[in-house]
Design a protein around this motif. Structure first.
Motif, short mmCIF file in Angstrom:
data_model
loop_
_atom_site.label_atom_id
_atom_site.label_comp_id
_atom_site.label_asym_id
_atom_site.label_seq_id
_atom_site.Cartn_x
_atom_site.Cartn_y
_atom_site.Cartn_z
N VAL A 138 0.84 -1.20 0.00
CA VAL A 138 0.00 0.00 0.00
C VAL A 138 0.88 1.25 0.00
O VAL A 138 1.91 1.29 0.67
N LYS A 139 0.45 2.28 -0.73
CA LYS A 139 1.17 3.54 -0.76
C LYS A 139 0.43 4.61 0.04
O LYS A 139 -0.76 4.49 0.32
N ILE A 140 1.15 5.66 0.40
CA ILE A 140 0.54 6.81 1.07
C ILE A 140 -0.06 7.73 0.01
O ILE A 140 0.61 8.08 -0.96
N LYS A 141 -1.31 8.11 0.21
CA LYS A 141 -1.97 9.04 -0.70
C LYS A 141 -1.60 10.48 -0.35
O LYS A 141 -1.22 11.28 -1.21
N GLU A 142 -1.72 10.81 0.94
CA GLU A 142 -1.45 12.18 1.40
C GLU A 142 -1.43 12.18 2.92
O GLU A 142 -1.81 11.19 3.56
N SER A 143 -0.99 13.29 3.48
CA SER A 143 -1.06 13.46 4.93
C SER A 143 -1.82 14.75 5.24
O SER A 143 -2.06 15.57 4.34
N GLU A 144 -2.18 14.91 6.50
CA GLU A 144 -2.95 16.09 6.92
C GLU A 144 -2.38 16.64 8.22
O GLU A 144 -2.08 15.87 9.14
N ILE A 145 -2.23 17.95 8.28
CA ILE A 145 -1.95 18.63 9.53
C ILE A 145 -3.27 19.23 10.00
O ILE A 145 -3.91 19.98 9.28
N VAL A 146 -3.69 18.85 11.20
CA VAL A 146 -4.95 19.37 11.75
C VAL A 146 -4.61 20.49 12.73
O VAL A 146 -3.89 20.27 13.70
N GLY A 147 -5.13 21.68 12.47
CA GLY A 147 -4.77 22.81 13.31
C GLY A 147 -3.46 23.42 12.84
O GLY A 147 -3.20 23.53 11.65
N VAL A 148 -2.61 23.79 13.80
CA VAL A 148 -1.33 24.40 13.46
C VAL A 148 -0.20 23.69 14.18
O VAL A 148 -0.42 22.95 15.14
N VAL A 149 1.02 23.92 13.68
CA VAL A 149 2.21 23.34 14.28
C VAL A 149 3.22 24.45 14.56
O VAL A 149 3.22 25.48 13.89
N PRO A 150 4.10 24.27 15.54
CA PRO A 150 5.13 25.27 15.79
C PRO A 150 6.23 25.21 14.73
O PRO A 150 6.50 24.13 14.17
N GLN A 151 6.86 26.33 14.46
CA GLN A 151 7.92 26.38 13.46
C GLN A 151 9.04 25.39 13.77
O GLN A 151 9.59 24.75 12.87
N GLU A 152 9.36 25.25 15.03
CA GLU A 152 10.46 24.35 15.40
C GLU A 152 10.20 22.93 14.91
O GLU A 152 11.13 22.23 14.50
#
Length: 315
Positions: free
Chosen positions: A257-271
């Motif tokens: 199986v391959k990865i189709k896509e990923s998702e970031i939910v909300g926000v992430v810190p720059q670090e």
């Protein structure tokens, strides 16, 4: 100026008018700024992210509890994601010039107010937990709304930290706490077989001997026709989105199986984006926007925009 982030998760991901009504109270609150609202119809859940000073985030969080308690009925709620309350969870995260201890005090203050004013039982979790067994949100939420409805008031281990010793008839119960940055990161697989996602989730989650700081579940996203590995990365310094992605890619490939896509939910810190860049062998230049876009492309992040990085909202 001290900056605190707050990320309430509400049990509504399908009714846009209702979601907007709840989220809009943030920008009506002095000292708080709405960063994002991320909704998922399959999970039937929305993640509201905002930041501000101590007074602002407290007032905005209380306003969200008030609005959500009046609009969401858990008896009518169905979705893939586990939940126990209208405002299911509400963490405070120290961002700048503020300590974790101060966020713990804020969580306790809000918990007491929600319990007393709204009649919603509140459990303190993570850094604010009053018992070792309540540090982990999944342990508090075990059984979800339906089981908690039976246990609160009859099981001594389920006595809340604040509020009545009985479930709110429509708004359920809530977890309020203080924690380090948690990254909600999902990986969608190019398969309809949800068992693949569930197997990978079991392999990578920490409690089953997997990767440190990883909480994971496998879901089927019916409206997209793909299986998803849904993750909470509780400390990106231990396991980053890049490391989780790489491991899932390996495990999925072993199953063809391959990865189709990923998702970031909300926000992430720059670090966290910088950490991912180094792990993906991407040069970290002074132009962080370029770096972040390369990271997002490398991880197949769906619909990436600079607004997914917290600091871009605070400058």
């Amino acid at each position: 100026m001290a900056i605190i982030e707050c990320v309430p998760n509400i049990s509504e991901g399908r009714d846009k008018a209702r979601i907007d009504a709840i989220g809009s109270v943030v920008n009506q609150t002095k000292g708080a700024k709405l960063v994002s609202i991320e909704s998922d119809a399959d999970h039937n859940r929305s993640v509201i992210t905002f930041a501000g000073d101590e007074i602002g985030v407290y007032d905005a969080a209380l306003a969200i509890f008030r609005k959500a308690t009046g609009l969401i009925d858990l008896n009518k709620h169905q979705g893939e994601h586990p939940r126990m309350g209208a405002v299911d969870v509400c963490p405070f995260i120290p961002v700048k010039d503020v300590t974790m201890e101060e966020c713990v005090k804020l969580a306790k203050r809000l918990g007491r107010r929600v319990g007393e004013e709204l009649g919603v039982p509140v459990y303190l979790y993570e850094a604010a937990a009053t018992r070792k067994e309540r540090k982990n949100l999944a342990d508090i939420r075990k059984g979800q709304f339906e089981k908690l409805r039976e246990l609160i008031g009859t099981d001594e281990s389920r006595v809340p930290d604040f509020g009545p010793n009985k479930i709110h008839p429509t708004a359920g119960a809530s977890a309020i706490g203080a924690r380090f940055f948690l990254i909600a990161f999902n990986v969608n697989l190019a398969t309809h077989d949800v068992d693949v996602a569930k197997s990978i989730a079991q392999t990578i989650r920490e409690k089953d001997g997997g990767m440190p700081g990883v909480k994971a579940l496998g879901f089927m996203l019916e409206h997209e026709g793909v299986a998803q590995v849904s993750m909470n990365l509780v400390d990106y310094r231990k396991t980053s989105p890049a490391q989780a992605y790489t491991r899932i890619e390996e495990l999925a490939a072993a199953k063809g199986v391959k990865i189709k896509e990923s998702e970031i939910v909300g926000v992430v810190p720059q670090e966290s984006m910088t950490v991912c860049a180094r792990q993906r062998k991407i040069e970290v230049s002074n132009d962080l926007d370029v770096v972040n876009r390369e990271v997002a492309e490398s991880l197949k992040v769906k619909g990436y925009t600079p607004k997914m990085v917290l600091e871009n909202h605070l400058s």
